[in-house]
Design a protein around this motif. Structure first.
Motif, PDB file in Angstrom:
ATOM      1  N   TRP A 178       0.726  -1.091   0.049  1.00 40.98           N
ATOM      2  CA  TRP A 178       0.056  -0.084  -0.168  1.00 40.98           C
ATOM      3  C   TRP A 178       0.886   0.838  -0.080  1.00 40.98           C
ATOM      4  N   GLY A 179       0.670   2.384  -0.910  1.00 40.47           N
ATOM      5  CA  GLY A 179       1.339   3.418  -0.998  1.00 40.47           C
ATOM      6  C   GLY A 179       2.931   3.267  -1.015  1.00 40.47           C
ATOM      7  N   SER A 180       3.639   3.789  -0.175  1.00 33.92           N
ATOM      8  CA  SER A 180       4.987   3.916   0.030  1.00 33.92           C
ATOM      9  C   SER A 180       5.362   2.935   0.967  1.00 33.92           C
ATOM     10  N   GLU A 181       4.891   1.997   1.422  1.00 31.25           N
ATOM     11  CA  GLU A 181       5.073   0.895   2.431  1.00 31.25           C
ATOM     12  C   GLU A 181       6.350   0.449   1.808  1.00 31.25           C
ATOM     13  N   LEU A 182       7.340  -0.050   2.976  1.00 36.50           N
ATOM     14  CA  LEU A 182       8.496  -0.801   2.674  1.00 36.50           C
ATOM     15  C   LEU A 182       8.406  -2.173   2.010  1.00 36.50           C
ATOM     16  N   VAL A 183       9.074  -2.616   1.034  1.00 39.16           N
ATOM     17  CA  VAL A 183       9.186  -3.907   0.443  1.00 39.16           C
ATOM     18  C   VAL A 183      10.459  -4.408   1.102  1.00 39.16           C
ATOM     19  N   SER A 184      10.437  -5.456   1.860  1.00 39.49           N
ATOM     20  CA  SER A 184      11.451  -5.940   2.532  1.00 39.49           C
ATOM     21  C   SER A 184      11.517  -7.591   2.285  1.00 39.49           C
ATOM     22  N   GLY A 185      12.941  -8.062   2.386  1.00 39.15           N
ATOM     23  CA  GLY A 185      13.208  -9.261   2.417  1.00 39.15           C
ATOM     24  C   GLY A 185      14.297  -9.621   2.167  1.00 39.15           C
ATOM     25  N   SER A 186      14.940 -10.720   1.522  1.00 40.77           N
ATOM     26  CA  SER A 186      16.216 -11.145   1.122  1.00 40.77           C
ATOM     27  C   SER A 186      16.222 -12.227   0.228  1.00 40.77           C
TER      28      SER A 186
END
Length: 457
Positions: free
Chosen positions: A49-57
């Motif tokens: 949603w919007g500028s939410e962070l895309v995190s992971g590895s």
């Protein structure tokens, strides 16, 4: 501490994507973490949603040495209109992280993923074995620059997929591993859905009070700043096959004309006629027809449309350019439910007033003003529906509105009537030949420009 970690894990959803060897063992994996709303179920694919962070590895688990020249992770956005090459246009390639041999050993703390430390790091031979990890975290891009338009910036379009429309908008997190001349590249794609976070401006103070205290909405006469009145239109026809009649209709929409999906569009209609019988037969909740139309604009060959001409005003009209080869799909996605306000007192002999609302589906596509993909909405008046009435002059009443994804300031609008799900109905030019569907490209641009001129506060 344990409770805090459990709560954090419960407020996010994790997704895994793998590359497996012939024995079914995963040797390359991509993990994506997304925020999860409280009480909601885990979606099938990651939703941002919007500028939410895309995190992971991105992780490697190699039992035996493998040769790698480079590893890159890119967020890719595409508009797809067909399976042919000219039916796909990549409008976004956002670099996330990368590694190549010049960066040295991936496990080394001195190795730079951007290459800034290449001059002081020993070059790797590319033979990797064991476990490696590349974590990442970045906000989803909110704007996109189109290279063919002198890097002009546009709002990032939402993910879009509709079986009734040829166009789709797709985002993928793409991992590409190059191994050298003797082995083809390895790719790992993970689909991500993006929803822009856009809110409408606040309602008038009188309407907010009505919502808070569960009162009927004040009429346009009582709360003129809370309504937008569309230019009146006339409907003419024959009643009972022998009685020519004309009715002048005035429609007002709740102002600002920007509404959150899952809520309603409050409406008010007043109908004037010199024939009281016509008013009794037609100006009632069962006959009045006000519709919400969704317009999808796209291009079957986006690349060609960008490079081969456009409307004369397309370079200087903000985000409202319409290029050559535009395709428009239109469908009815909502109709007004009407009632007679019991607090309005006796109706005048030559005027009838109706209150109403258009229910907005929760999954309605938000308005979108991307150059190569547009979603716009209009509220349009149709002829009265009654067995005894034959329309001879269609009303020319249409006004653009904006659909958003989240609630704005103030109380959430309250529906008066029960919501009956609306099944979208595609429109054809024959449905109403005098309306926008037959307009030329220039007229279409001028008309739909209004959709996005009203700023969302």
């Amino acid at each position: 501490m344990a409770d805090g970690a459990a709560a954090a894990a419960a407020s996010r959803s994790d997704y895994g994507f793998d590359v497996k060897n012939g024995q079914g063992k995963s040797w390359a994996s991509l993990k994506i973490c997304c925020p999860l709303s409280s009480g909601s179920t885990k979606p099938k694919v990651p939703i941002i949603w919007g500028s939410e962070l895309v995190s992971g590895s991105f992780d490697l688990d190699l039992d035996a040495p493998q040769n790698f020249n480079s590893i890159s992770i890119v967020l890719r956005g595409r508009i797809i209109t067909s399976s042919y090459e000219d039916g796909t246009y990549t409008f976004l390639e956002h670099p996330v992280t990368s590694w190549n041999r010049s960066h040295g050993d991936p496990r080394s703390s001195s190795a730079s993923p951007t290459g800034s430390g290449a001059s002081r790091t020993k070059k790797s031979d590319g033979k990797l074995t064991g476990k490696y990890s590349w974590p990442f975290s970045f906000p989803f891009p909110q704007e996109v620059a189109i290279r063919q338009r002198n890097q002009k910036v546009y709002p990032t379009p939402q993910s879009f997929l509709d079986r009734k429309t040829k166009v789709s908008v797709q985002y993928d997190l793409v991992v590409r591993m190059t191994h050298g001349m003797l082995r083809s590249d390895t790719k790992l794609n993970a689909n991500i859905q993006y929803i822009p976070e856009v809110a409408p401006g606040p309602s008038s103070m009188l309407r907010q009070v009505a919502y808070l205290e569960c009162l009927r909405l004040p009429s346009p006469e009582v709360d003129p700043s809370g309504w937008f009145s569309i230019t009146p239109a006339t409907i003419g026809g024959m009643l009972f096959n022998e009685r020519p009649v004309q009715l002048r209709c005035s429609v007002s929409l709740a102002d600002p004309v920007c509404y959150t999906r899952g809520t309603v569009i409050p409406c008010h209609m007043s109908v004037y006629s010199a024939d009281p019988v016509a008013l009794d037969v037609l100006a009632n909740p069962e006959s009045a027809l006000l519709c919400l139309i969704c317009w999808i604009t796209y291009y079957e060959d986006p690349e060609r449309s960008l490079t081969r001409g456009s409307s004369p005003s397309s370079d200087n009209d903000g985000g409202n350019a319409v290029l050559s080869g535009a395709v428009m799909d239109a469908s009815i996605v909502g109709t007004a439910v009407w009632w007679v306000n019991p607090d309005a007192g006796d109706q005048q002999e030559n005027i009838r007033c109706l209150d109403g609302e258009i229910h907005l589906e929760k999954d309605l596509q938000p308005s979108c003003d991307f150059l190569l993909f547009k979603v716009s909405y209009t509220v349009e008046l149709y002829p009265f529906e009654a067995p005894s009435f034959q329309c001879s002059s269609r009303p020319k009443m249409s006004h653009p509105v904006t659909i958003t994804t989240v609630h704005g300031e103030g109380p959430v609008p309250i529906a008066v009537t029960n919501h009956v799900p609306c099944k979208p109905r595609a429109l054809k030019a024959s449905d109403y030949p005098e309306m926008q569907i037959n307009r030329s490209r220039h007229e279409y641009t001028t008309f739909h420009q209004q959709c996005f001129d009203s700023r969302i506060r």
